[in-house]
Design a protein around this motif. Structure first.
Motif, PDB file in Angstrom:
ATOM      1  N   LEU A   1      10.837  -1.402   6.177  1.00 55.67           N
ATOM      2  CA  LEU A   1       9.456  -1.862   6.283  1.00 55.67           C
ATOM      3  C   LEU A   1       9.092  -2.156   7.735  1.00 55.67           C
ATOM      4  O   LEU A   1       9.953  -2.163   8.622  1.00 55.67           O
ATOM      5  N   SER A   2       7.824  -2.432   7.973  1.00 54.99           N
ATOM      6  CA  SER A   2       7.353  -2.683   9.340  1.00 54.99           C
ATOM      7  C   SER A   2       8.001  -3.911   9.962  1.00 54.99           C
ATOM      8  O   SER A   2       8.119  -4.007  11.178  1.00 54.99           O
ATOM      9  N   ASP A   3       8.443  -4.882   9.123  1.00 51.42           N
ATOM     10  CA  ASP A   3       9.116  -6.062   9.663  1.00 51.42           C
ATOM     11  C   ASP A   3      10.622  -5.853   9.785  1.00 51.42           C
ATOM     12  O   ASP A   3      11.377  -6.807   9.953  1.00 51.42           O
TER      13      ASP A   3
ATOM     14  N   THR B   1       0.849  -1.189   0.000  1.00 57.45           N
ATOM     15  CA  THR B   1       0.000   0.000   0.000  1.00 57.45           C
ATOM     16  C   THR B   1       0.885   1.239   0.000  1.00 57.45           C
ATOM     17  O   THR B   1       2.045   1.189   0.414  1.00 57.45           O
ATOM     18  N   SER B   2       0.314   2.365  -0.446  1.00 58.09           N
ATOM     19  CA  SER B   2       1.090   3.606  -0.475  1.00 58.09           C
ATOM     20  C   SER B   2       1.484   4.041   0.935  1.00 58.09           C
ATOM     21  O   SER B   2       2.566   4.605   1.141  1.00 58.09           O
ATOM     22  N   GLU B   3       0.625   3.752   1.930  1.00 61.37           N
ATOM     23  CA  GLU B   3       0.945   4.126   3.312  1.00 61.37           C
ATOM     24  C   GLU B   3       2.154   3.359   3.835  1.00 61.37           C
ATOM     25  O   GLU B   3       2.996   3.911   4.554  1.00 61.37           O
ATOM     26  N   GLU B   4       2.254   2.061   3.494  1.00 57.61           N
ATOM     27  CA  GLU B   4       3.390   1.256   3.943  1.00 57.61           C
ATOM     28  C   GLU B   4       4.712   1.852   3.473  1.00 57.61           C
ATOM     29  O   GLU B   4       5.668   1.982   4.249  1.00 57.61           O
ATOM     30  N   LEU B   5       4.777   2.217   2.191  1.00 58.36           N
ATOM     31  CA  LEU B   5       6.027   2.733   1.636  1.00 58.36           C
ATOM     32  C   LEU B   5       6.279   4.166   2.078  1.00 58.36           C
ATOM     33  O   LEU B   5       7.426   4.598   2.182  1.00 58.36           O
ATOM     34  N   GLN B   6       5.204   4.897   2.365  1.00 56.71           N
ATOM     35  CA  GLN B   6       5.362   6.258   2.882  1.00 56.71           C
ATOM     36  C   GLN B   6       6.006   6.220   4.259  1.00 56.71           C
ATOM     37  O   GLN B   6       6.925   7.001   4.557  1.00 56.71           O
ATOM     38  N   ARG B   7       5.534   5.297   5.101  1.00 58.14           N
ATOM     39  CA  ARG B   7       6.134   5.150   6.434  1.00 58.14           C
ATOM     40  C   ARG B   7       7.574   4.653   6.336  1.00 58.14           C
ATOM     41  O   ARG B   7       8.443   5.085   7.095  1.00 58.14           O
ATOM     42  N   ALA B   8       7.823   3.744   5.393  1.00 54.04           N
ATOM     43  CA  ALA B   8       9.160   3.155   5.265  1.00 54.04           C
ATOM     44  C   ALA B   8      10.211   4.190   4.905  1.00 54.04           C
ATOM     45  O   ALA B   8      11.389   4.050   5.266  1.00 54.04           O
ATOM     46  N   THR B   9       9.814   5.249   4.186  1.00 54.06           N
ATOM     47  CA  THR B   9      10.770   6.269   3.720  1.00 54.06           C
ATOM     48  C   THR B   9      10.627   7.588   4.463  1.00 54.06           C
ATOM     49  O   THR B   9      11.174   8.603   4.020  1.00 54.06           O
TER      50      THR B   9
END
Length: 660
Positions: A355-357, A325-333
């Motif tokens: 990433l979250s993991d 999802t766009s939110e996952e990659l937004q948080r990752a960066t």
């Protein structure tokens, strides 16, 4: 907001009167227990002391609490791994109930029967969800395919959730090994990723409705215990629960359940501002959701989901890629912070992300062609995700919810080959042995792309910045932004000229037709970069020295190779060995593509050169066998050298003159 001397909050939750903590701080039936949990933080609880409160609203007469989710999980062979049947019961007061207008009963899974009943089993309700693949699953809906929902009874004060399955999830274990059921707030939206992510979710929020007493405003007003005690308060009959609510009069705000609790402070204007802000936030969120859905479809998301579903159905789990999802990659960066940028080029920007993991990845904002090429883009993404070669950077997944698709790759900690041979302070960091190894590994990767796949891939932008190094300095070819799939029945393809000046095949530049030999030319430039330590194009140099290829060819023709070699390379290698590498590079750089070797031949020759470098005794052992032929043949035999009768040898065992 509380009675004098009473606790105003528990942890991060505010506790307004008529609710309260401790004797004399609450109306009957509205007591809150403030408990300390294992990590030292405090949480408010109601009911029988096991229901965690998240929020209390005086204006709306609502309360949000947590409740446990029912899980029913299997191991793929029909054996149950985990099952629970959570229950929930409110406290003594009959003025707090589960909202039938703001909650719904939801069951998730592809082999699922979910039931909701009260403690006395006076009623049963529930729904069924079934599917054997994900192609029919639609995000955002709970119509019975992957997710189902039903209304809950009015006046519900306790319940138990139970789960069963038809076939113990044996038909859908790869993508839906569990069933889940719970009461959900009406804002809950189903996503196909919930099949797996909900395994780690234990609790969900649910909304309660509450009111004071069990009489109407008219019946309670003037009687003992009437709760709307402030002179600037008004009473409203509850439309959902038996009893009434108190609110401050227009122009006042505060707590109407306390004397002097309602005070005029332009509350009407503030309420209007708050309402407008809330409305703007809701509309913006809806627009964002629609925009993401538009981009997802525009970028071929539905087609990609279909391919992934087909791979699951066919049992090809090794080729399954992740859709982020766009939110996952937004948080990752960190919202694509500039500090996370690790590379930029004509075909995208690359960010380092976590990433979250806790996996570290490289996230590339790609640039693709027009809508008409979406199907080709998806096919190429699927093919790249299935490549499993130790010298090719692995594509882990993508995100299609943004205007420009995002690609997620494994992260290479030691940067680019260009960085190690050109940057100040690192020019001498690689030994000749490591340079030959890196060249051989990169050549092996390109040879694999050209000849070992069902549909060959031509990279079209082979250069030292697109060869990455991992923790152990293993070379991995990356950046397939300009790559094209080439059917076996096509010798070449025509397109707009793309690539990097200095590495661009002259034949391709003139005709617009690229073949696998275009990659061979680019690799030849990388090879002379490794030999010389020079850049392919140096605009700050004189015109005759600006192009590395021209200068290299000139030195080779005039027998001046030593002048252009890197200092460390010259010190560590013999002239015979370096000449063999240089002649291989020269053949890769020939203007006529037909005269260049294939990448498989290049990889074989480089592997032979590495063998001799690592085991120089090989030449000594085979020298007696070849001594007599050498008396009648020319003094030098390079790998791939053409003899007088036109025959070629690519044995890789004798990379240069073996006589001492």
């Amino acid at each position: 907001m509380v009675r004098r001397g009473c606790q105003a909050e528990c942890g991060v939750v505010k506790i307004p009167y008529p609710f309260g903590i401790g004797r004399g701080c609450f109306l009957p039936g509205f007591d809150i227990a403030c408990n300390t949990i294992t990590n030292g933080s405090k949480v408010p609880l109601i009911g029988h002391g096991n229901i965690e409160v998240l929020n209390i609203s005086l204006v709306d007469g609502l309360m949000q609490v947590k409740h446990f989710i029912a899980h029913d999980c299997y191991d793929g062979r029909g054996k149950r791994l985990r099952r629970n049947s959570p229950w929930m019961e409110l406290g003594r007061t009959r003025s707090i109930r589960f909202s039938d207008t703001r909650n719904k009963f939801v069951a998730i899974g592809c082999d699922t029967r979910g039931y909701l009943t009260d403690m006395n089993r006076t009623f049963w309700t529930g729904c069924v969800s079934y599917c054997n693949n994900t192609s029919f699953v639609t995000n955002g809906t709970c119509s019975g395919i992957g997710c189902c929902e039903t209304k809950i009874p009015k006046g519900l004060r306790n319940f138990t959730v139970e789960l069963n399955s038809f076939h113990n999830h044996t038909y859908c274990s790869s993508f839906s090994p569990c069933s889940y059921a719970f009461l959900a707030d009406s804002s809950f939206s189903f996503n196909a990723s919930d099949f797996l992510t909900f395994r780690n979710v234990q609790m969900m929020p649910v909304t309660l409705e509450w009111a004071v007493g069990n009489k109407s405003c008219e019946e309670a007003r003037g009687k003992k215990g009437y709760a709307c005690v402030d002179v600037n308060s008004k009473c409203y009959d509850s439309t959902t629960v038996k009893g009434y609510h108190c609110n401050c009069s227009q122009g006042y705000e505060g707590n109407p359940y306390l004397p002097g609790g309602c005070q005029g402070a332009g509350s009407g204007f503030l309420f209007l501002c708050a309402s407008l802000s809330w409305l703007y936030w809701i509309l913006s969120k809806r627009r964002l959701i629609k925009l993401k859905e538009k981009f997802f479809q525009q970028n071929g998301g539905l087609l990609l989901q279909h391919h992934i579903s087909s791979s699951i159905d066919d049992g090809r789990n090794d080729s399954i890629m992740r859709i982020y999802t766009s939110e996952e990659l937004q948080r990752a960066t960190n919202d694509y912070d500039d500090d996370c940028i690790i590379g930029q080029g004509g075909f995208g920007t690359v960010y380092k992300g976590t990433l979250s993991d806790q996996r570290v990845v490289a996230i590339k904002k790609s640039k693709i062609a027009a809508k008409g090429e979406i199907e080709q883009f998806i096919n190429e993404v699927l093919l790249l995700s299935s490549i499993n070669h130790k010298n090719v950077v692995k594509l882990l997944g993508c995100c299609l919810e943004t205007q420009v698709p995002l690609l997620v790759f494994e992260f290479m900690s030691n940067g680019t080959l260009s960085h190690h041979i050109h940057d100040q302070g690192r020019r001498d960091s690689l030994s000749l042995e490591n340079r030959l190894r890196i060249a051989a590994e990169a050549a092996e990767a390109l040879a694999y792309l050209h000849s070992s796949l069902s549909t060959p891939i031509i990279h079209r932008d082979v250069k030292s910045t697109n060869i990455l190094l991992d923790d152990s300095y293993t070379a991995k070819v990356s950046d397939f932004g300009t790559s094209r799939l080439v059917p076996f029945d096509r010798n070449c393809l025509t397109s707009l000229v793309r690539g990097t000046i200095g590495y661009l095949d002259p034949e391709y530049f003139q005709s617009g037709q690229f073949t696998d030999k275009s990659d061979v030319y680019g690799f030849g430039v990388v090879l002379i970069e490794l030999l010389t330590g020079e850049k392919a194009l140096s605009m700050n140099k004189s015109e005759e020295h600006r192009s590395l290829v021209k200068r290299f060819i000139s030195c080779m023709n005039e027998g001046r190779l030593c002048e252009i070699l890197d200092g460390r390379v010259r010190r560590e290698g013999s002239m015979e060995q370096l000449m063999a590498v240089a002649e291989l590079a020269e053949r890769c750089l020939r203007l006529n593509g037909d005269e260049r070797p294939t990448m498989r031949e290049v990889a074989t020759e480089l592997q032979g050169m590495r063998m001799f470098t690592e085991h120089p005794w090989v030449g000594e052992e085979i020298e007696p066998l070849l001594a007599e032929p050498l008396l009648s043949e020319p003094a030098f035999y390079g790998v791939g050298h053409t003899t007088s009768d036109g025959d070629s040898s690519y044995s890789g065992l004798v990379p240069f003159n073996i006589t001492r």
